[in-house]
Motif scaffolding. Structure first.
Motif, PDB file in Angstrom:
ATOM      1  N   LEU A   1      18.849 -24.309  41.113  1.00 20.37           N
ATOM      2  CA  LEU A   1      18.362 -23.208  40.290  1.00 20.37           C
ATOM      3  C   LEU A   1      17.053 -23.664  39.651  1.00 20.37           C
ATOM      4  O   LEU A   1      17.047 -24.625  38.870  1.00 20.37           O
ATOM      5  CB  LEU A   1      19.393 -22.847  39.215  1.00 20.37           C
ATOM      6  CG  LEU A   1      18.968 -21.879  38.107  1.00 20.37           C
ATOM      7  CD1 LEU A   1      18.433 -20.580  38.678  1.00 20.37           C
ATOM      8  CD2 LEU A   1      20.150 -21.604  37.176  1.00 20.37           C
ATOM      9  N   VAL A   2      15.960 -22.996  39.988  1.00 15.67           N
ATOM     10  CA  VAL A   2      14.635 -23.391  39.493  1.00 15.67           C
ATOM     11  C   VAL A   2      14.079 -22.244  38.659  1.00 15.67           C
ATOM     12  O   VAL A   2      13.742 -21.176  39.181  1.00 15.67           O
ATOM     13  CB  VAL A   2      13.670 -23.731  40.648  1.00 15.67           C
ATOM     14  CG1 VAL A   2      12.352 -24.256  40.085  1.00 15.67           C
ATOM     15  CG2 VAL A   2      14.294 -24.752  41.589  1.00 15.67           C
ATOM     16  N   CYS A   3      13.971 -22.466  37.373  1.00 14.75           N
ATOM     17  CA  CYS A   3      13.492 -21.425  36.463  1.00 14.75           C
ATOM     18  C   CYS A   3      11.972 -21.263  36.541  1.00 14.75           C
ATOM     19  O   CYS A   3      11.245 -22.211  36.834  1.00 14.75           O
ATOM     20  CB  CYS A   3      13.895 -21.760  35.032  1.00 14.75           C
ATOM     21  SG  CYS A   3      15.670 -21.933  34.785  1.00 14.75           S
ATOM     22  N   ALA A   4      11.515 -20.046  36.280  1.00 16.77           N
ATOM     23  CA  ALA A   4      10.078 -19.742  36.250  1.00 16.77           C
ATOM     24  C   ALA A   4       9.383 -20.330  37.473  1.00 16.77           C
ATOM     25  O   ALA A   4       8.497 -21.178  37.364  1.00 16.77           O
ATOM     26  CB  ALA A   4       9.450 -20.272  34.964  1.00 16.77           C
ATOM     27  N   SER A   5       9.798 -19.877  38.650  1.00 19.72           N
ATOM     28  CA  SER A   5       9.370 -20.527  39.890  1.00 19.72           C
ATOM     29  C   SER A   5       8.644 -19.611  40.862  1.00 19.72           C
ATOM     30  O   SER A   5       8.528 -19.916  42.041  1.00 19.72           O
ATOM     31  CB  SER A   5      10.593 -21.135  40.580  1.00 19.72           C
ATOM     32  OG  SER A   5      11.686 -20.237  40.591  1.00 19.72           O
TER      33      SER A   5
ATOM     34  N   ARG B   1      19.700 -24.767  49.009  1.00 20.44           N
ATOM     35  CA  ARG B   1      19.753 -23.326  48.740  1.00 20.44           C
ATOM     36  C   ARG B   1      19.125 -23.155  47.366  1.00 20.44           C
ATOM     37  O   ARG B   1      19.575 -23.764  46.394  1.00 20.44           O
ATOM     38  CB  ARG B   1      21.207 -22.864  48.734  1.00 20.44           C
ATOM     39  CG  ARG B   1      21.461 -21.456  48.204  1.00 20.44           C
ATOM     40  CD  ARG B   1      22.948 -21.140  48.289  1.00 20.44           C
ATOM     41  NE  ARG B   1      23.281 -19.862  47.682  1.00 20.44           N
ATOM     42  CZ  ARG B   1      23.794 -19.730  46.450  1.00 20.44           C
ATOM     43  NH1 ARG B   1      24.027 -20.813  45.702  1.00 20.44           N
ATOM     44  NH2 ARG B   1      24.076 -18.535  45.975  1.00 20.44           N
ATOM     45  N   VAL B   2      18.067 -22.332  47.274  1.00 20.88           N
ATOM     46  CA  VAL B   2      17.280 -22.289  46.044  1.00 20.88           C
ATOM     47  C   VAL B   2      17.279 -20.898  45.426  1.00 20.88           C
ATOM     48  O   VAL B   2      16.964 -19.902  46.091  1.00 20.88           O
ATOM     49  CB  VAL B   2      15.826 -22.732  46.301  1.00 20.88           C
ATOM     50  CG1 VAL B   2      15.041 -22.781  44.986  1.00 20.88           C
ATOM     51  CG2 VAL B   2      15.788 -24.098  46.979  1.00 20.88           C
ATOM     52  N   ILE B   3      17.635 -20.833  44.156  1.00 23.98           N
ATOM     53  CA  ILE B   3      17.521 -19.609  43.380  1.00 23.98           C
ATOM     54  C   ILE B   3      16.215 -19.696  42.620  1.00 23.98           C
ATOM     55  O   ILE B   3      16.019 -20.612  41.809  1.00 23.98           O
ATOM     56  CB  ILE B   3      18.703 -19.426  42.392  1.00 23.98           C
ATOM     57  CG1 ILE B   3      19.997 -19.143  43.161  1.00 23.98           C
ATOM     58  CG2 ILE B   3      18.440 -18.264  41.442  1.00 23.98           C
ATOM     59  CD1 ILE B   3      20.656 -20.372  43.740  1.00 23.98           C
ATOM     60  N   ILE B   4      15.284 -18.781  42.916  1.00 22.86           N
ATOM     61  CA  ILE B   4      13.992 -18.782  42.232  1.00 22.86           C
ATOM     62  C   ILE B   4      13.969 -17.633  41.231  1.00 22.86           C
ATOM     63  O   ILE B   4      14.722 -16.668  41.350  1.00 22.86           O
ATOM     64  CB  ILE B   4      12.806 -18.694  43.204  1.00 22.86           C
ATOM     65  CG1 ILE B   4      12.830 -17.381  43.993  1.00 22.86           C
ATOM     66  CG2 ILE B   4      12.804 -19.884  44.146  1.00 22.86           C
ATOM     67  CD1 ILE B   4      11.566 -17.148  44.807  1.00 22.86           C
ATOM     68  N   ASN B   5      13.072 -17.743  40.283  1.00 24.58           N
ATOM     69  CA  ASN B   5      13.098 -16.825  39.149  1.00 24.58           C
ATOM     70  C   ASN B   5      11.691 -16.517  38.659  1.00 24.58           C
ATOM     71  O   ASN B   5      10.812 -17.366  38.678  1.00 24.58           O
ATOM     72  CB  ASN B   5      13.929 -17.460  38.025  1.00 24.58           C
ATOM     73  CG  ASN B   5      13.625 -16.900  36.658  1.00 24.58           C
ATOM     74  OD1 ASN B   5      13.079 -17.597  35.820  1.00 24.58           O
ATOM     75  ND2 ASN B   5      13.948 -15.648  36.440  1.00 24.58           N
TER      76      ASN B   5
ATOM     77  N   ALA C   1      23.640 -17.784  41.261  1.00 19.54           N
ATOM     78  CA  ALA C   1      23.680 -19.150  41.799  1.00 19.54           C
ATOM     79  C   ALA C   1      25.080 -19.596  42.173  1.00 19.54           C
ATOM     80  O   ALA C   1      25.284 -20.257  43.191  1.00 19.54           O
ATOM     81  CB  ALA C   1      23.081 -20.121  40.784  1.00 19.54           C
ATOM     82  N   GLY C   2      26.068 -19.248  41.356  1.00 21.81           N
ATOM     83  CA  GLY C   2      27.382 -19.848  41.540  1.00 21.81           C
ATOM     84  C   GLY C   2      27.320 -21.285  41.041  1.00 21.81           C
ATOM     85  O   GLY C   2      26.497 -21.628  40.190  1.00 21.81           O
ATOM     86  N   PRO C   3      28.161 -22.192  41.560  1.00 21.72           N
ATOM     87  CA  PRO C   3      28.122 -23.590  41.113  1.00 21.72           C
ATOM     88  C   PRO C   3      26.736 -24.200  41.363  1.00 21.72           C
ATOM     89  O   PRO C   3      26.236 -24.175  42.488  1.00 21.72           O
ATOM     90  CB  PRO C   3      29.194 -24.265  41.978  1.00 21.72           C
ATOM     91  CG  PRO C   3      30.129 -23.156  42.335  1.00 21.72           C
ATOM     92  CD  PRO C   3      29.263 -21.948  42.517  1.00 21.72           C
TER      93      PRO C   3
END
Length: 258
Positions: A11-15, A33-37, A78-80
């Motif tokens: 999980l990458v904040c402000a990305s 697996r990347v969650i971008i924001n 994201a999940g875990p």
């Protein structure tokens, strides 16, 4: 080098841009697996499309990480979480006499409380699974404060001090917490700072930019890819023995032996 984190959820904040994007790109290239924001869906989707070209699994969530609702949206998508990269914009350049109580509270909320809230949400799961990497993007001003960025420096230094003890309590579970302190990087934020300085001084933007570049021993600004590579290494299996540290990446601008 295989970083050993393929298949991990990051999980990458402000990305959607800048240093956060550099981190998301490096982690995607490592097989995460990347969650971008980001706050703007258009720029966020453009970044997601770019990162997906490498075949990475990218989830784009438009949300304000500084709000409880935004954090919840990211965590739900994201999940875990195996890897958390905390990033958020800092307060604007301002004389400390102009910083009122509300501004101080907002600055501490954005750059200290918000990352701590996200860490609290994911750290127990990391400990239970026996793997976790937390990287907080702070600033070189934590080590070498810059007048005018007092609120940013103070909030980020507070985050660093708060987590120094926390890092030691989870290290035995293969969970690490580190900070990266960037200096001058070629980002939109740096360019806007130069534009503001030029307006204030009356000097051309090119002159302000050249003066700042010349003050850096490397004689250039850093790149988001360089920053992302450092972040990805701190998230790797090889970096399991590095925790509770703040790593300066600034082309040698801060003169220090430690």
């Amino acid at each position: 080098m295989d970083l050993g984190i393929a298949g991990r959820t990051a999980l990458v904040c402000a990305s959607s841009k800048g240093l956060g994007k550099g981190c998301a790109k490096a982690l995607a290239e490592a097989g995460c697996r990347v969650i971008i924001n980001g706050r703007t869906m258009a720029s966020l989707e453009a970044t997601a499309d770019e990162l997906r070209h490498s075949g990475a699994d990218i989830i784009a969530i438009a949300a304000d990480v500084g709000t409880p609702e935004g954090r919840q949206a990211l965590l739900a998508a994201a999940g875990p979480v195996d890897i958390l990269v905390n990033n958020n914009g800092g307060p604007p350049f301002r004389n400390f006499r102009e910083v009122d109580r509300d501004a101080m509270i907002a600055g501490v909320d954005a750059n200290m409380i918000t990352p701590i809230e996200l860490i609290k949400a994911v750290i127990d799961g990391m400990c239970e699974r026996g793997f976790g990497r937390i990287v907080n993007i702070t600033s070189s001003s934590v080590k070498a404060p810059i007048a005018g960025l007092d609120l940013s420096s103070g909030a980020r230094a507070g985050l660093t001090a708060f987590l120094a003890g926390v890092a030691r309590t989870v290290a035995m579970h293969n969970v690490t917490i580190n900070q990266i302190m960037p200096g001058a990087f070629d980002t939109d934020r740096l360019k806007s700072n130069f534009e503001r300085a030029a307006q204030s001084s009356g000097a051309p933007v090119d002159t302000v930019t050249a003066s700042r570049r010349k003050a850096i021993p490397a004689q250039r600004f850093g790149t988001a890819d360089e920053f992302g590579a450092l972040c990805a290494f701190l998230c790797s299996t090889q970096a399991a023995y590095i925790t509770g540290q703040s790593i300066l990446i600034d082309g040698g601008a801060v003169v220090t032996t430690l």
